[in-house]
Write a protein that holds these residues in place. Sequence first.
Motif, PDB file in Angstrom:
ATOM      1  N   THR A   1      -4.900   2.229  -9.440  1.00  0.00           N
ATOM      2  CA  THR A   1      -4.462   3.483  -8.817  1.00  0.00           C
ATOM      3  C   THR A   1      -4.321   4.577  -9.859  1.00  0.00           C
ATOM      4  O   THR A   1      -4.785   5.710  -9.666  1.00  0.00           O
ATOM      5  CB  THR A   1      -3.116   3.276  -8.097  1.00  0.00           C
TER       6      THR A   1
ATOM      7  N   ALA B   1       0.835  -1.204   0.000  1.00  0.00           N
ATOM      8  CA  ALA B   1       0.000   0.000   0.000  1.00  0.00           C
ATOM      9  C   ALA B   1       0.869   1.253   0.000  1.00  0.00           C
ATOM     10  O   ALA B   1       0.516   2.268  -0.627  1.00  0.00           O
ATOM     11  CB  ALA B   1      -0.916  -0.008   1.226  1.00  0.00           C
ATOM     12  N   GLN B   2       2.000   1.203   0.690  1.00  0.00           N
ATOM     13  CA  GLN B   2       2.908   2.355   0.726  1.00  0.00           C
ATOM     14  C   GLN B   2       3.459   2.660  -0.673  1.00  0.00           C
ATOM     15  O   GLN B   2       3.571   3.819  -1.063  1.00  0.00           O
ATOM     16  CB  GLN B   2       4.049   2.088   1.699  1.00  0.00           C
ATOM     17  N   GLN B   3       3.810   1.625  -1.424  1.00  0.00           N
ATOM     18  CA  GLN B   3       4.304   1.838  -2.782  1.00  0.00           C
ATOM     19  C   GLN B   3       3.225   2.458  -3.668  1.00  0.00           C
ATOM     20  O   GLN B   3       3.517   3.341  -4.487  1.00  0.00           O
ATOM     21  CB  GLN B   3       4.780   0.508  -3.372  1.00  0.00           C
ATOM     22  N   LEU B   4       1.998   2.018  -3.501  1.00  0.00           N
ATOM     23  CA  LEU B   4       0.901   2.593  -4.282  1.00  0.00           C
ATOM     24  C   LEU B   4       0.681   4.062  -3.912  1.00  0.00           C
ATOM     25  O   LEU B   4       0.371   4.886  -4.777  1.00  0.00           O
ATOM     26  CB  LEU B   4      -0.382   1.786  -4.070  1.00  0.00           C
ATOM     27  N   GLN B   5       0.841   4.379  -2.622  1.00  0.00           N
ATOM     28  CA  GLN B   5       0.703   5.771  -2.185  1.00  0.00           C
ATOM     29  C   GLN B   5       1.817   6.632  -2.779  1.00  0.00           C
ATOM     30  O   GLN B   5       1.577   7.771  -3.214  1.00  0.00           O
ATOM     31  CB  GLN B   5       0.723   5.848  -0.658  1.00  0.00           C
ATOM     32  N   ILE B   6       3.031   6.110  -2.809  1.00  0.00           N
ATOM     33  CA  ILE B   6       4.149   6.849  -3.418  1.00  0.00           C
ATOM     34  C   ILE B   6       3.878   7.064  -4.905  1.00  0.00           C
ATOM     35  O   ILE B   6       4.102   8.153  -5.446  1.00  0.00           O
ATOM     36  CB  ILE B   6       5.469   6.088  -3.203  1.00  0.00           C
TER      37      ILE B   6
ATOM     38  N   VAL C   1      -6.642   8.071 -10.068  1.00  0.00           N
ATOM     39  CA  VAL C   1      -6.060   9.414  -9.964  1.00  0.00           C
ATOM     40  C   VAL C   1      -6.396  10.240 -11.204  1.00  0.00           C
ATOM     41  O   VAL C   1      -6.783  11.416 -11.110  1.00  0.00           O
ATOM     42  CB  VAL C   1      -4.535   9.327  -9.764  1.00  0.00           C
TER      43      VAL C   1
ATOM     44  N   ALA D   1       0.969   7.227  -6.441  1.00  0.00           N
ATOM     45  CA  ALA D   1      -0.060   8.263  -6.587  1.00  0.00           C
ATOM     46  C   ALA D   1       0.514   9.643  -6.288  1.00  0.00           C
ATOM     47  O   ALA D   1       0.173  10.626  -6.958  1.00  0.00           O
ATOM     48  CB  ALA D   1      -1.233   7.965  -5.660  1.00  0.00           C
ATOM     49  N   GLY D   2       1.396   9.720  -5.287  1.00  0.00           N
ATOM     50  CA  GLY D   2       1.999  11.000  -4.931  1.00  0.00           C
ATOM     51  C   GLY D   2       2.877  11.567  -6.029  1.00  0.00           C
ATOM     52  O   GLY D   2       2.996  12.788  -6.174  1.00  0.00           O
TER      53      GLY D   2
END
Length: 203
Positions: free
Chosen positions: A152, A5-10, A156, A12-13
């Motif tokens: 993802t 999930a952290q990689q997906l957040q990065i 976005v 998206a960021g």
Amino acid sequence: MTVTAQQLQIFAGILIPAILAPGPAVIAASQSAFALGRARTLPYAWGLAFGASLWCAVSLLGLTLIFKTMPWTYRALSVLGGIYLAWIGWKMWKHARDPLPDPAEGSGGITFWGGVTLNLSNPKPALFYSSVLLSVFPSALTNLDKIAIYGTAVSVEMVFYTAVACLMALPWPRRRYYAAKFWIDRGAGLLIGLLGLTLILRP
């Protein structure tokens, strides 16, 4: 599934500020919202979002490898995309003096598939997605990983282009557009045309 999930957040960021940079799709979505309003522009905006997300899908399927092994394919795609963008820019420039279309009538390429075509005409997102995917995620991706990454990306893109269509169709920006339609359309056409020429002429 190996993607976290952290990689997906990065991911998206990184994606959010990248798509905020003005490009042909953002210009076209804004101009459509000014002229036609939110309801008429939303399908076009969703087409733009879906078209952009397709570059993520083809990157996940190995388009980068094709570009690396056969560099002429990227050059050919760039020239074809540049010609299409230059044509869109010329149309916007040429018709800047035309009256606003009747919202009850059709409006040429301002459709879902028109949006898809416009965003597929620019191959730059393919290289962007490819570089980001390689830097954020492991090289060995399962099918579930690819689905999560694509989900993802498309989410976005959809949120962004929906926001553009809704915000640019608000009364204040639309009033400003009505007052300066000729110059806004000429400026938007020039920018899109120059972006197309950049793709054609860049070595």
